[in-house]
Design an enzyme around this catalytic site. Structure first.
Site, PDB file in Angstrom:
ATOM      1  N   ASP A 163       0.819  -1.209   0.000  1.00 48.60           N
ATOM      2  CA  ASP A 163       0.000   0.000   0.000  1.00 48.60           C
ATOM      3  C   ASP A 163       0.856   1.265   0.000  1.00 48.60           C
ATOM      4  O   ASP A 163       0.743   2.122   0.871  1.00 48.60           O
ATOM      5  CB  ASP A 163      -0.946  -0.021   1.205  1.00 48.60           C
ATOM      6  N   TYR A 461      -4.769  -2.987  13.689  1.00 52.92           N
ATOM      7  CA  TYR A 461      -5.699  -1.941  13.264  1.00 52.92           C
ATOM      8  C   TYR A 461      -7.089  -2.140  13.852  1.00 52.92           C
ATOM      9  O   TYR A 461      -8.099  -1.876  13.196  1.00 52.92           O
ATOM     10  CB  TYR A 461      -5.732  -1.873  11.732  1.00 52.92           C
ATOM     11  N   GLU A 497       2.851  -1.096  13.952  1.00 49.18           N
ATOM     12  CA  GLU A 497       1.895  -0.253  13.234  1.00 49.18           C
ATOM     13  C   GLU A 497       0.594  -0.209  14.011  1.00 49.18           C
ATOM     14  O   GLU A 497       0.105  -1.243  14.471  1.00 49.18           O
ATOM     15  CB  GLU A 497       1.602  -0.766  11.815  1.00 49.18           C
TER      16      GLU A 497
END
Length: 587
Positions: A163, A461, A497
């Site tokens: 991405d 996430y 992340e």
């Protein structure tokens, strides 16, 4: 591979600047041997820079295939009788180089340097023609992987499974440099700390001769140790240690028989994993920082010292002490700056996109899983990427860990079969640093390979891709999962992340997704969970700044998870992180 430098025995000439440039959409150049003369219909292109956004045309932005660079290079007249080398700090993703009509180099891998000895071809005082063809195509056998589709009208379209935009070209510096024919070829340094003393363990090689002398000096130029062997240990009583926030550097000079010498900056520090603690110089270290990208408007991934220094200034302002080179090795100038300023780095290979289960949301029609598409050639390219990363960056004290992949499909048995020999190769290449990979959104019971690594690095996430908008559930399930990772592995955990997209200037009293308020509240929910799990030793927000991506209806003008905009303006999240990292968690 040693960086070019200027010493009493070495000289270098920068070949940065404007080069002749030509797109080659029909792959005519190799068949027509464009290297034998001036490039047809050439424009001008700055080096270093990605070529994609500079011409302001869709053809350049979306180009798939070969591009050509060319310039005249005058060899200094004073280089008569010396070894002359042409070096490229990076060419994405593969390149062939000619000096006049002679091919002198081939290299695959878009983020590590390569060089060629052109001594027999050059004439000091005269000019030669350097031509480079750079191919930006990604294939199942490249790292990172991709697929090129040929459309009915003959155009090519690149599909890739990561991405961020596939910027390409000569992203980094190009050099011509000279050494004596007997020259220092390589130096490897590791360090250790015992009490107040430091040890510098070194190994040096000299092409065409032997090591004559090794001298270690401190930052003030005072000699601290000396030896006359090609390998050994230099003891440094009362050593000044390299440590986070204080990049103290010694200088190791290696002298070859004859006239050559090379000076290497050395930071004396130790790195270790002890149970669920990450130790630097024997003290627990907590990572605060980001996953970043080499990404800027117009330049793309082209290295720029001005932008680099500004980014480091923003890291200091926000209270960060570290970052990961997601998802490829950054320009070596970046690591040198981190060395000098005491910024901790997790150094990563370009092995991103080895997960079709994630990529199918971006690229329809993927195979069922990555291991149905890759083969031994992919693994061999991945191995080269690891070896070239370690060979380039092994001496940087800022680099405390190697990350050999980002978000592979680590739930499949084939993944362990693929990665196990790569882990062994990484350990063989460097025994002094821990090894990790960034695992994505898989519960510990499904992961088949984290036991191979020293540190658990998790990309999570919750509240964004999972349980979107429900931060109560996101926080609860994240904390439960982190406790389970700690129970099963007993290793340090870094969240490499976490974050949410936020459109700058979009606000809401209800803090809905895509608002600056929601980005702040999501980060705060994660931080509460981190603070309740002792094994968590780091938090790297995704991302430092907004960045360009490929086309897709779920990406409007790129990825907006940055806490800074692409032009480095702070969102509300940047101020929230600054409060946490400079006031609440200043450790």
């Amino acid at each position: 591979m040693l960086r070019p430098q200027e010493t009493p025995s070495r000289e270098r000439v920068s070949l940065n600047g404007l080069w002749a440039f030509a797109l080659d959409p029909g792959d005519r150049g190799r068949a027509e041997e464009w290297w034998r003369g001036p490039l047809p219909d050439a424009s001008e292109m700055p080096v270093p820079a990605s070529f994609n956004d500079v011409p302001a045309t869709r053809d350049a932005h979306d180009h798939v295939g070969d591009v050509w660079y060319q310039r005249q290079v005058r060899v200094p007249a004073g280089w008569e009788g010396r070894r002359v080398v042409l070096r490229f700090d990076a060419a994405a993703h593969r390149a062939v180089v000619w000096w006049n009509d002679v091919e002198v180099a081939r290299h695959e891998g878009g983020y590590t340097p390569f060089e060629c000895d052109v001594t027999s071809l050059v004439r000091p005082g005269e000019a030669g023609r350097v031509t480079v063809v750079v191919d930006n195509r990604l294939t199942p056998a490249s790292i990172p992987p991709g697929i090129v589709d040929v459309l009915p009208d003959g155009r090519r379209r690149q599909r890739y499974f990561h991405d961020f935009f596939n910027y390409a070209g000569l992203h980094r510096a190009v050099w011509l440099y000279a050494t004596p024919h007997t020259y220092v070829e390589d130096i490897t340094v590791t360090t250790s700390v015992h009490g107040t003393s430091g040890q510098v363990h070194y190994r040096a090689s000299v092409a065409g001769g032997e090591v004559a002398e090794v001298v270690l000096r401190d930052a003030e130029g005072v000699e601290r140790a000396r030896a006359a062997t090609a390998s050994g240990t230099l003891d440094v009583p009362d050593a000044s240690l390299w440590q986070p926030g204080h990049g103290y550097l010694y200088r190791l000079e290696v002298r070859a028989e004859g006239s050559d010498s090379y000076e290497l900056p050395v930071g004396i520090r130790s790195v270790a994993v002890d149970g669920d603690r990450f130790l630097i110089n024997g003290e627990p270290f907590y990572f605060r920082g980001f996953g970043k990208h080499e990404d800027n408007p117009v330049r793309g991934k082209g290295h720029d010292d001005v932008l680099m220094v500004h980014d480091f200034a923003l890291l200091e302002w926000i209270g960060a002490n570290s970052f990961r080179t997601s998802h490829y090795p950054y320009a070596e100038e970046v690591l040198e700056y981190a060395d000098r300023h005491g910024i901790v780095v997790i150094d990563e290979t370009p092995a991103v996109g080895l997960n079709f289960e994630i990529a199918h949301t971006l690229v329809p029609g993927d195979p069922p899983h990555i291991f149905a598409a890759i083969d031994d050639a992919t693994q061999a390219a991945h191995l080269r990427a690891i070896e070239e990363l370690v060979a380039r960056d092994k001496n940087h004290p800022s680099v405390v860990m190697w990350s050999i992949a980002n978000e592979p499909d680590s739930a499949r048995p084939e993944c362990r079969t693929y990665f196990e020999p790569l882990v062994h190769a990484a350990r063989a290449a460097d025994t002094s640093r821990p090894i990790c990979f960034a695992q994505v959104q898989l519960p510990p019971a499904q992961d088949v390979m984290s036991d191979l690594f020293d540190v658990i690095c998790l990309n999570r996430y919750n509240g964004w891709y999972i349980d979107t908008g429900d931060l109560v559930t996101a926080e609860r399930e994240l904390e439960a999962e982190l406790h389970e990772w700690a129970r099963l592995h007993g290793k340090p955990i870094i969240i490499t992340e976490y974050g949410a997209d936020a459109i700058p200037g979009v606000h809401s009293v209800s803090a809905g997704p895509w608002t600056e308020e929601y980005q702040v509240e999501l980060l705060e929910a994660f931080h509460r969970a981190f603070d309740r799990v002792e094994s968590v030793v780091g938090e790297h927000v995704w991302n430092f700044a907004d960045f360009a991506t490929g086309y897709g209806v779920n990406r409007v003008d790129g990825n907006k998870k940055g806490v800074f905009t692409r032009d480095r303006r702070p969102k509300a999240a940047a101020h929230a992180l600054r409060r946490r990292w400079t006031e609440e968690k200043a450790v």
